[in-house]
Design a protein around this motif. Structure first.
Motif, PDB file in Angstrom:
ATOM      1  N   ILE A  95       0.859  -1.247   0.120  1.00 52.70           N
ATOM      2  CA  ILE A  95       0.034   0.162  -0.060  1.00 52.70           C
ATOM      3  C   ILE A  95       0.753   1.335   0.179  1.00 52.70           C
ATOM      4  CG2 ILE A  95      -1.600   1.396   1.430  1.00 52.70           C
ATOM      5  CD1 ILE A  95      -3.023  -1.276   2.342  1.00 52.70           C
ATOM      6  N   ASN A  96       2.001   1.187   0.773  1.00 53.98           N
ATOM      7  CA  ASN A  96       2.774   2.532   0.749  1.00 53.98           C
ATOM      8  C   ASN A  96       3.679   2.645  -0.600  1.00 53.98           C
ATOM      9  OD1 ASN A  96       2.252   3.040   3.255  1.00 53.98           O
ATOM     10  ND2 ASN A  96       3.666   1.908   4.290  1.00 53.98           N
ATOM     11  N   ARG A  97       3.990   1.372  -1.218  1.00 52.72           N
ATOM     12  CA  ARG A  97       4.293   1.806  -2.515  1.00 52.72           C
ATOM     13  C   ARG A  97       3.565   2.348  -3.475  1.00 52.72           C
ATOM     14  NH1 ARG A  97       7.579  -4.085  -2.424  1.00 52.72           N
ATOM     15  NH2 ARG A  97       9.414  -3.420  -1.285  1.00 52.72           N
ATOM     16  N   GLU A  98       2.412   1.818  -3.465  1.00 53.16           N
ATOM     17  CA  GLU A  98       1.359   2.367  -4.419  1.00 53.16           C
ATOM     18  C   GLU A  98       1.061   3.728  -4.086  1.00 53.16           C
ATOM     19  OE1 GLU A  98      -3.405   1.122  -5.237  1.00 53.16           O
ATOM     20  OE2 GLU A  98      -1.911  -0.298  -4.706  1.00 53.16           O
ATOM     21  N   ARG A  99       0.982   4.018  -2.920  1.00 54.89           N
ATOM     22  CA  ARG A  99       0.721   5.338  -2.455  1.00 54.89           C
ATOM     23  C   ARG A  99       1.828   6.293  -2.997  1.00 54.89           C
ATOM     24  NH1 ARG A  99       3.200   8.057   1.344  1.00 54.89           N
ATOM     25  NH2 ARG A  99       3.836   6.549   2.271  1.00 54.89           N
ATOM     26  N   LYS A 100       2.964   5.879  -2.721  1.00 50.53           N
ATOM     27  CA  LYS A 100       4.259   6.574  -3.284  1.00 50.53           C
ATOM     28  C   LYS A 100       4.229   6.846  -4.782  1.00 50.53           C
ATOM     29  CE  LYS A 100       9.180   6.809  -2.744  1.00 50.53           C
ATOM     30  NZ  LYS A 100      10.276   6.170  -1.933  1.00 50.53           N
ATOM     31  N   LEU A 101       3.877   5.858  -5.599  1.00 50.12           N
ATOM     32  CA  LEU A 101       3.686   5.913  -7.035  1.00 50.12           C
ATOM     33  C   LEU A 101       2.652   6.869  -7.299  1.00 50.12           C
ATOM     34  CD1 LEU A 101       4.189   2.113  -8.152  1.00 50.12           C
ATOM     35  CD2 LEU A 101       5.797   4.033  -8.458  1.00 50.12           C
ATOM     36  N   HIS A 102       1.704   6.838  -6.652  1.00 47.61           N
ATOM     37  CA  HIS A 102       0.440   8.050  -6.915  1.00 47.61           C
ATOM     38  C   HIS A 102       0.908   9.239  -6.917  1.00 47.61           C
ATOM     39  CE1 HIS A 102      -2.649   5.179  -7.942  1.00 47.61           C
ATOM     40  NE2 HIS A 102      -2.718   4.536  -6.911  1.00 47.61           N
ATOM     41  N   GLN A 103       1.539   9.636  -5.621  1.00 44.85           N
ATOM     42  CA  GLN A 103       2.138  10.724  -5.557  1.00 44.85           C
ATOM     43  C   GLN A 103       3.063  11.323  -6.398  1.00 44.85           C
ATOM     44  OE1 GLN A 103       3.724  10.272  -1.425  1.00 44.85           O
ATOM     45  NE2 GLN A 103       1.505  10.762  -0.330  1.00 44.85           N
ATOM     46  N   PHE A 104       3.940  10.474  -6.933  1.00 44.42           N
ATOM     47  CA  PHE A 104       5.001  10.789  -8.005  1.00 44.42           C
ATOM     48  C   PHE A 104       4.134  11.144  -9.242  1.00 44.42           C
ATOM     49  CE2 PHE A 104       8.466   8.571  -5.652  1.00 44.42           C
ATOM     50  CZ  PHE A 104       9.257   9.724  -5.355  1.00 44.42           C
ATOM     51  N   ALA A 106       1.208  12.064  -9.344  1.00 44.69           N
ATOM     52  CA  ALA A 106       0.370  13.316  -9.217  1.00 44.69           C
ATOM     53  C   ALA A 106       1.250  14.712  -9.387  1.00 44.69           C
ATOM     54  CB  ALA A 106      -0.290  13.393  -7.794  1.00 44.69           C
ATOM     55  N   GLY A 107       2.503  14.332  -8.648  1.00 50.07           N
ATOM     56  CA  GLY A 107       3.379  15.394  -8.673  1.00 50.07           C
ATOM     57  C   GLY A 107       4.020  15.929 -10.054  1.00 50.07           C
ATOM     58  N   ASN A 108       4.073  14.693 -10.984  1.00 44.59           N
ATOM     59  CA  ASN A 108       4.274  15.088 -12.475  1.00 44.59           C
ATOM     60  C   ASN A 108       3.202  15.726 -13.294  1.00 44.59           C
ATOM     61  OD1 ASN A 108       6.915  13.982 -12.288  1.00 44.59           O
ATOM     62  ND2 ASN A 108       6.113  11.691 -12.809  1.00 44.59           N
ATOM     63  N   GLN A 109       2.077  15.442 -12.640  1.00 47.97           N
ATOM     64  CA  GLN A 109       0.836  16.002 -13.389  1.00 47.97           C
ATOM     65  C   GLN A 109       0.630  17.670 -12.870  1.00 47.97           C
ATOM     66  OE1 GLN A 109      -2.531  13.563 -12.291  1.00 47.97           O
ATOM     67  NE2 GLN A 109      -2.698  12.667 -14.283  1.00 47.97           N
ATOM     68  N   ILE A 110       1.249  17.891 -11.677  1.00 44.68           N
ATOM     69  CA  ILE A 110       0.867  19.144 -11.142  1.00 44.68           C
ATOM     70  C   ILE A 110       2.290  20.062 -11.854  1.00 44.68           C
ATOM     71  CG2 ILE A 110       1.750  20.634  -8.904  1.00 44.68           C
ATOM     72  CD1 ILE A 110       0.118  18.314  -7.396  1.00 44.68           C
ATOM     73  N   ASN A 111       3.346  19.480 -11.851  1.00 42.84           N
ATOM     74  CA  ASN A 111       4.617  20.064 -12.575  1.00 42.84           C
ATOM     75  C   ASN A 111       4.161  20.376 -14.044  1.00 42.84           C
ATOM     76  OD1 ASN A 111       6.092  20.467 -10.396  1.00 42.84           O
ATOM     77  ND2 ASN A 111       7.016  18.528 -10.758  1.00 42.84           N
ATOM     78  N   SER A 112       3.318  19.499 -14.826  1.00 40.50           N
ATOM     79  CA  SER A 112       3.355  19.767 -16.353  1.00 40.50           C
ATOM     80  C   SER A 112       2.242  20.764 -16.329  1.00 40.50           C
ATOM     81  CB  SER A 112       2.575  18.391 -16.779  1.00 40.50           C
ATOM     82  OG  SER A 112       2.240  18.556 -17.798  1.00 40.50           O
ATOM     83  N   LEU A 113       0.958  20.747 -15.564  1.00 41.97           N
ATOM     84  CA  LEU A 113       0.093  21.925 -15.235  1.00 41.97           C
ATOM     85  C   LEU A 113       0.886  23.144 -15.146  1.00 41.97           C
ATOM     86  CD1 LEU A 113      -2.710  19.829 -13.746  1.00 41.97           C
ATOM     87  CD2 LEU A 113      -2.579  20.476 -16.098  1.00 41.97           C
ATOM     88  N   ARG A 114       1.441  23.304 -14.148  1.00 41.51           N
ATOM     89  CA  ARG A 114       2.369  24.521 -13.794  1.00 41.51           C
ATOM     90  C   ARG A 114       3.034  25.053 -15.090  1.00 41.51           C
ATOM     91  NH1 ARG A 114       6.090  23.213  -9.514  1.00 41.51           N
ATOM     92  NH2 ARG A 114       4.422  23.203  -8.156  1.00 41.51           N
TER      93      ARG A 114
END
Length: 126
Positions: A95-104, A106-114
């Motif tokens: 679960i922690n690995r999956e959460r970390k992948l989702h956070q990365f 989401a971080g990439n999407q945020i950087n792309s949108l920014r």
């Protein structure tokens, strides 16, 4: 309680307590009811001693094997609990690995949108 008071502990009977039956005294010495009560108390104490002796004999005879069986049962339960704990820890790790992948992600999407917003602002300013 006996250990805290410094008294020696033993598996022997406390005969002073269990065999001491008070006989009626004074006016009660002539009372039939008082004597019946004393006899009943004596019989109860005798039965109590008999049960104690039987329990001690059973403990002497079967105590060690029952103790070993109980320990084996507890060891089995510990093994089951250890396996369940390992399984739950593996699930938590997944679960922690999956959460970390989702956070990365989401971080990439945020950087792309920014970057997209920044590019739009630069284009609008020009």
């Amino acid at each position: 309680q006996r250990q805290g008071g410094g008294e020696a502990t033993s598996s022997a009977f406390d005969l002073a307590r269990d065999s001491n039956v008070a006989e009626p005294e004074g006016k009660e010495a002539k009372s039939l009811q008082a004597w019946k009560k004393a006899v009943d108390e004596g019989q109860a104490k005798l039965e109590h001693q008999s049960v104690k002796a039987e329990n001690l004999e059973l403990l002497r005879k079967h105590g060690a094997s029952v103790w070993r069986a109980s320990n084996m049962q507890l060891e089995g339960l510990c093994t089951v609990i250890d396996k369940e704990t390992e399984e739950i820890e593996r699930e938590i790790e997944g679960i922690n690995r999956e959460r970390k992948l989702h956070q990365f992600s989401a971080g990439n999407q945020i950087n792309s949108l920014r970057e997209s917003v920044y590019a739009s602002l630069v284009k609008n300013i020009e």
